[in-house]
Design a protein around this motif. Structure first.
Motif, short mmCIF file in Angstrom:
data_model
loop_
_atom_site.label_atom_id
_atom_site.label_comp_id
_atom_site.label_asym_id
_atom_site.label_seq_id
_atom_site.Cartn_x
_atom_site.Cartn_y
_atom_site.Cartn_z
N GLY A 8 7.90 -3.62 4.03
CA GLY A 8 6.77 -3.95 4.89
C GLY A 8 6.82 -2.91 5.99
O GLY A 8 7.17 -1.74 5.75
N GLY B 143 7.33 -1.21 -1.42
CA GLY B 143 7.81 0.16 -1.40
C GLY B 143 8.97 0.20 -0.42
O GLY B 143 9.40 -0.84 0.09
N ILE B 144 9.48 1.38 -0.15
CA ILE B 144 10.55 1.51 0.86
C ILE B 144 10.28 2.75 1.69
O ILE B 144 9.89 3.79 1.16
CB ILE B 144 11.95 1.55 0.18
CG1 ILE B 144 13.07 1.62 1.23
CG2 ILE B 144 12.07 2.71 -0.82
CD1 ILE B 144 14.48 1.40 0.64
N GLY C 131 1.68 5.50 -0.92
CA GLY C 131 1.57 6.36 -2.09
C GLY C 131 2.27 5.79 -3.33
O GLY C 131 1.80 5.96 -4.46
N THR C 132 3.38 5.09 -3.12
CA THR C 132 4.22 4.71 -4.25
C THR C 132 3.54 3.82 -5.29
O THR C 132 3.65 4.11 -6.48
CB THR C 132 5.52 4.05 -3.74
OG1 THR C 132 6.06 4.87 -2.71
CG2 THR C 132 6.54 3.88 -4.86
N LEU D 272 1.21 -6.89 2.33
CA LEU D 272 2.31 -6.89 3.29
C LEU D 272 1.88 -6.62 4.71
O LEU D 272 2.41 -7.23 5.65
CB LEU D 272 3.29 -5.77 2.92
CG LEU D 272 4.25 -6.00 1.77
CD1 LEU D 272 4.88 -4.68 1.36
CD2 LEU D 272 5.33 -7.00 2.19
N ASP D 273 0.92 -5.67 4.88
CA ASP D 273 0.72 -5.20 6.25
C ASP D 273 -0.65 -4.56 6.46
O ASP D 273 -1.36 -4.24 5.49
CB ASP D 273 1.83 -4.21 6.63
CG ASP D 273 2.29 -3.37 5.45
OD1 ASP D 273 1.44 -2.99 4.62
OD2 ASP D 273 3.49 -3.10 5.33
N THR E 222 0.86 -1.19 0.00
CA THR E 222 0.00 0.00 0.00
C THR E 222 0.90 1.24 0.00
O THR E 222 2.05 1.17 -0.38
CB THR E 222 -0.94 -0.02 1.23
OG1 THR E 222 -0.11 -0.12 2.38
CG2 THR E 222 -1.91 -1.17 1.17
N HIS F 108 12.76 0.95 5.71
CA HIS F 108 11.92 -0.22 6.04
C HIS F 108 11.31 -0.83 4.79
O HIS F 108 11.08 -0.15 3.79
CB HIS F 108 10.85 0.12 7.09
CG HIS F 108 9.74 1.02 6.64
ND1 HIS F 108 9.26 2.06 7.42
CD2 HIS F 108 8.97 1.03 5.51
CE1 HIS F 108 8.28 2.65 6.77
NE2 HIS F 108 8.07 2.06 5.62
N LYS G 122 13.23 9.54 -0.81
CA LYS G 122 13.64 8.13 -0.68
C LYS G 122 15.09 7.90 -1.10
O LYS G 122 15.59 6.77 -1.02
CB LYS G 122 12.72 7.25 -1.55
CG LYS G 122 11.24 7.31 -1.19
CD LYS G 122 10.97 6.69 0.16
CE LYS G 122 9.54 6.88 0.63
NZ LYS G 122 8.58 6.13 -0.13
C1 F6R Z 1 3.08 -0.45 2.67
C2 F6R Z 1 4.42 -0.81 3.15
C3 F6R Z 1 5.44 0.24 3.41
C4 F6R Z 1 5.47 1.32 2.33
C5 F6R Z 1 6.51 2.39 2.66
C6 F6R Z 1 6.52 3.49 1.64
O1 F6R Z 1 2.28 -1.60 2.49
O2 F6R Z 1 4.69 -1.95 3.36
O3 F6R Z 1 6.71 -0.36 3.51
O4 F6R Z 1 5.75 0.73 1.09
O5 F6R Z 1 6.24 2.92 3.92
O6 F6R Z 1 5.32 4.21 1.69
P1 F6R Z 1 4.95 5.30 0.59
O7 F6R Z 1 4.79 4.56 -0.69
O8 F6R Z 1 3.63 5.88 1.06
O9 F6R Z 1 6.06 6.27 0.57
#
Ligand code: F6R
Length: 260
Positions: A140, A132-133, A38-39, A66-67, A36, A138, A202
């Motif tokens: 997940g 995503g990261i 924004g990415t 993932l979460d 989930t 992190h 990022k």
């Molecule tokens: C979401 C997840 C997180 C996001 C990360 C980046 O399911 O597991 O690791 O991928 O926090 O979030 P955004 O994309 O909103 O910058």
């Protein structure tokens, strides 16, 4: 790691959607791990567009997210369950019974975590895991310094992640502090990982993931040990990479069958 760098987030979303759609078309009964945030939104929009154009069907896919936040019921608009339904599940031909998210609202969270791991196993494991990261590295919600051998469990969000995620809540105080997340080992067992990152925010995490040492201080760096990872970046998130031109050179010189 396969590293693909594109000029814009739109172009990188297109590449990511191509990777996902190709494996959906190629493999029957695909098990897809989803993220989930924004990415991946642009990538989901592109997958929906392909579906609406009659070029992609999710009928034979099973998904595992993932979460999920602890304490938010699935109907809560801020839950990841709601996010997935409105941004993908309800807009393609996925069988709702084949979509799974960790149950952050379960009366017994520990049992829910074990149950989630078992369901992934029973489905035959994850073929492609979208990631995503976090700005702190992190994946997940496995925050820095957590175990690199973890499995699906209840984790405590870092203060930085709570601040980053507060944009989706009216009041920052309402961001849950606890989440249920696939662990690092759970993610590492996926047969192929597809990590997306956009934006300068990022860039430092991306650099540490790809060019730093493998360390729990940047959980995403463990992906260096994974046999098949595709990282799709826009120029902004790639700008701190020392060997950026080398990654572009490698991509230009791939044999046809080496391309994703
Ligand atoms: C979401 C997840 C997180 C996001 C990360 C980046 O399911 O597991 O690791 O991928 O926090 O979030 P955004 O994309 O909103 O910058």
């Amino acid at each position: 790691m396969e590293i693909l760098i594109r000029d814009t987030p739109e172009a990188s979303a297109q590449v990511a959607a191509d990777v996902v759609s190709k494996i959906i078309r190629e493999r029957a009964n695909l098990v897809l791990g989803l993220a989930t945030g924004g990415t991946p939104l642009r990538m989901y929009q592109e997958l929906i567009r392909m579906h609406q154009a009659g070029k992609l069907s999710f009928q034979n896919c099973t998904t595992f997210n993932l979460d999920e936040y602890v304490g938010l019921p699935p109907e809560d608009e801020r839950s990841y369950n709601h996010y997935m339904r409105s941004n993908l599940f309800d807009r393609v031909d996925l069988d709702p019974a084949q979509t799974h998210l960790p149950d952050g609202d379960a009366p017994d969270l520990r049992e829910a975590c074990r149950d989630y791991e078992q369901k992934i196993k029973d489905a035959g494991g994850i073929d492609l895991q979208v990631l995503g990261i976090g700005a702190n590295g992190h994946i997940g919600f496995n925050e820095p310094t957590g175990s690199l051998a973890s499995r699906t469990w209840v984790k405590i969000l870092s203060e930085q992640t709570i601040r980053d995620n507060a944009v989706h809540f009216d009041d920052p105080q309402e961001v849950p502090r606890h989440v249920v997340t696939m662990g690092i080992s759970t993610i590492m067992e996926a047969r192929h990982c597809l990590l997306l990152a956009n934006g300068a925010k990022k860039a430092d995490a991306v650099r540490r993931m790809i060019e730093g040492s493998v360390s729990a201080s940047c959980p995403a760096s463990i992906l260096q040990m994974h046999p098949r990872v595709t990282v799709v970046l826009d120029e902004e998130s790639a700008y701190l990479l020392v060997a950026k031109e080398h990654y572009k050179w490698i991509e230009r010189n791939k044999l046809d069958w080496q391309r994703h």
